[in-house]
Write a protein that holds these residues in place. Structure first.
Motif, PDB file in Angstrom:
ATOM      1  N   UNK A 184       0.782  -1.346  -0.474  1.00  0.00           N
ATOM      2  CA  UNK A 184      -0.037   0.149   0.350  1.00  0.00           C
ATOM      3  C   UNK A 184       0.845   1.421   0.196  1.00  0.00           C
ATOM      4  N   UNK A 185       0.405   2.357  -0.223  1.00  0.00           N
ATOM      5  CA  UNK A 185       0.899   3.410  -0.899  1.00  0.00           C
ATOM      6  C   UNK A 185       0.353   4.815   0.458  1.00  0.00           C
ATOM      7  N   UNK A 186       0.285   4.344   1.967  1.00  0.00           N
ATOM      8  CA  UNK A 186       0.297   5.299   2.913  1.00  0.00           C
ATOM      9  C   UNK A 186       1.122   5.255   4.032  1.00  0.00           C
ATOM     10  N   UNK A 187       2.770   5.308   4.133  1.00  0.00           N
ATOM     11  CA  UNK A 187       3.377   5.107   4.775  1.00  0.00           C
ATOM     12  C   UNK A 187       3.750   6.485   5.397  1.00  0.00           C
ATOM     13  N   UNK A 188       3.323   6.949   6.717  1.00  0.00           N
ATOM     14  CA  UNK A 188       2.892   7.973   6.926  1.00  0.00           C
ATOM     15  C   UNK A 188       3.701   7.483   8.697  1.00  0.00           C
ATOM     16  N   UNK A 189       3.836   9.156   9.518  1.00  0.00           N
ATOM     17  CA  UNK A 189       3.621   8.877  11.047  1.00  0.00           C
ATOM     18  C   UNK A 189       2.913   9.710  11.549  1.00  0.00           C
ATOM     19  N   UNK A 190       1.723   8.891  12.668  1.00  0.00           N
ATOM     20  CA  UNK A 190       1.109   9.465  13.506  1.00  0.00           C
ATOM     21  C   UNK A 190       1.288  10.342  14.335  1.00  0.00           C
ATOM     22  N   UNK A 191      -0.347  10.518  14.849  1.00  0.00           N
ATOM     23  CA  UNK A 191      -0.051  12.148  15.364  1.00  0.00           C
ATOM     24  C   UNK A 191       1.303  11.732  16.861  1.00  0.00           C
ATOM     25  N   UNK A 242       9.436  -1.875   4.269  1.00  0.00           N
ATOM     26  CA  UNK A 242       8.693  -0.192   4.301  1.00  0.00           C
ATOM     27  C   UNK A 242      10.729   0.051   5.396  1.00  0.00           C
ATOM     28  N   UNK A 243      11.001   1.102   5.432  1.00  0.00           N
ATOM     29  CA  UNK A 243      12.202   1.306   6.178  1.00  0.00           C
ATOM     30  C   UNK A 243      11.710   2.695   6.988  1.00  0.00           C
ATOM     31  N   UNK A 258       8.538   3.513   1.978  1.00  0.00           N
ATOM     32  CA  UNK A 258       7.883   2.463   1.654  1.00  0.00           C
ATOM     33  C   UNK A 258       9.521   1.851   0.742  1.00  0.00           C
ATOM     34  N   UNK A 259       9.881   0.741   1.297  1.00  0.00           N
ATOM     35  CA  UNK A 259      10.870   0.109  -0.001  1.00  0.00           C
ATOM     36  C   UNK A 259      10.607  -0.777  -1.030  1.00  0.00           C
ATOM     37  N   UNK A 260      10.829  -1.271  -2.067  1.00  0.00           N
ATOM     38  CA  UNK A 260      10.991  -1.339  -2.931  1.00  0.00           C
ATOM     39  C   UNK A 260      12.279  -1.827  -3.781  1.00  0.00           C
ATOM     40  N   UNK A 261      12.536  -3.582  -3.902  1.00  0.00           N
ATOM     41  CA  UNK A 261      13.769  -3.260  -4.109  1.00  0.00           C
ATOM     42  C   UNK A 261      14.324  -4.476  -5.346  1.00  0.00           C
ATOM     43  N   UNK A 262      14.057  -4.353  -6.274  1.00  0.00           N
ATOM     44  CA  UNK A 262      14.643  -5.534  -7.306  1.00  0.00           C
ATOM     45  C   UNK A 262      13.103  -5.694  -8.244  1.00  0.00           C
TER      46      UNK A 262
END
Length: 270
Positions: A184-191, A242-243, A258-262
């Motif tokens: 998914x594309x919603x990587x975030x830091x919450x409140x 995810x990193x 988010x991390x995508x390798x290869x």
């Protein structure tokens, strides 16, 4: 602290990608701690002892499982011998192994890892994941008992994963979803400082249907009738995950991506 979480390892292709790429990622990115979800690493269903050893030797500090935790029967005994494997916290009370454990990262820093199974759309009514997770996190306070805490939410429903993220906000460094094999594309830091991603995706061949060779899933969708077994796709795999970078004093996230390798979903480094 620099933490990498990799999503569900899918079959031989996923194992090969982890073995080939993780050692270099660990060195190049200066990783302090690595968690890998390995519950589909053996034939797409479960994790064998031999394949667990391979993932650990590649550089994982900890392996989480999921609803297929004991599909490979040797895991019933292997998990008792290998403390670096975490099964779901709210699984059967008589299941072997542990659902949460504190590990030592670089420079002696302590990292809590726990995994919980969702209830929505899952095949079995597992125990309440929210109260189980809260109890573990409250007994391992961030910035005191541990310098970081990682929660793997192995669940089907995105809403349930999001709810868990908010429930754990401020008590965990990272809450990340697994199980659906779709990043998914919603990587975030919450409140309150918790890094969150609804699903890490899989470490597998994305020229597939969630990691399986396409023909049989397509046949079943079109005809409603099975003809053969599902087989993991065997093409080049992408490592997905995810990193997160955390503050040792508070345990809160400073940065997440988010991390995508290869493979088919290659992206840049963190």
């Amino acid at each position: 602290m620099r933490i990498l979480f990799l999503g569900d390892v899918m079959g031989r292709a996923g194992r090969a990608a982890v073995a080939a790429r993780l050692p270099k990622l660990r060195a190049d990115w200066g990783l302090d701690f690595v968690v890998v979800n390995g519950e589909n690493a053996t034939s797409g269903a479960g994790l064998s002892g031999d394949h667990a050893k391979l993932i650990l030797e590649a550089g994982a500090d900890c392996i989480t499982l999921g609803d297929h935790a004991f599909d490979q029967k040797d895991m019933l005994s292997f998990i008792e011998q290998e403390p670096r494997i975490i099964r779901p916290l709210n699984f059967s009370k008589v299941a072997p192994g542990k659902g949460a454990r504190v590990f030592t990262a670089t420079q002696g820093r302590r990292v809590l890892v726990t995994q919980v199974l969702g209830q929505v759309f899952m095949k079995r009514p597992f125990d309440d994941p929210f109260s189980a997770t809260e109890a573990v996190l409250k007994s391992h306070a961030l910035g005191a008992a541990v310098q970081a805490a990682v929660v793997d939410v192995h669940a089907e429903a995105t809403s349930e994963k999001m709810a868990m993220g908010h429930w754990c906000d401020g008590m965990a460094s990272l809450v990340v979803g697994t199980h659906t094999h779709v990043p998914t594309g919603d990587a975030q830091i919450m409140t309150k400082g918790t890094a969150y991603l609804t699903d890490a995706g899989m470490c597998g061949d994305y020229n597939s249907v969630i990691g399986m060779e396409k023909l049989e899933p397509l046949r079943r969708f079109v005809t409603g009738m099975p003809k053969a077994r599902f087989e993991p796709a065997a093409g080049e795999a992408t490592l997905s995950g995810v990193f997160v970078e955390t503050d040792d004093k508070t345990g809160r996230a400073l940065r997440v991506r988010m991390i995508r390798v290869g493979g088919r979903l290659e992206e840049a480094t963190p």
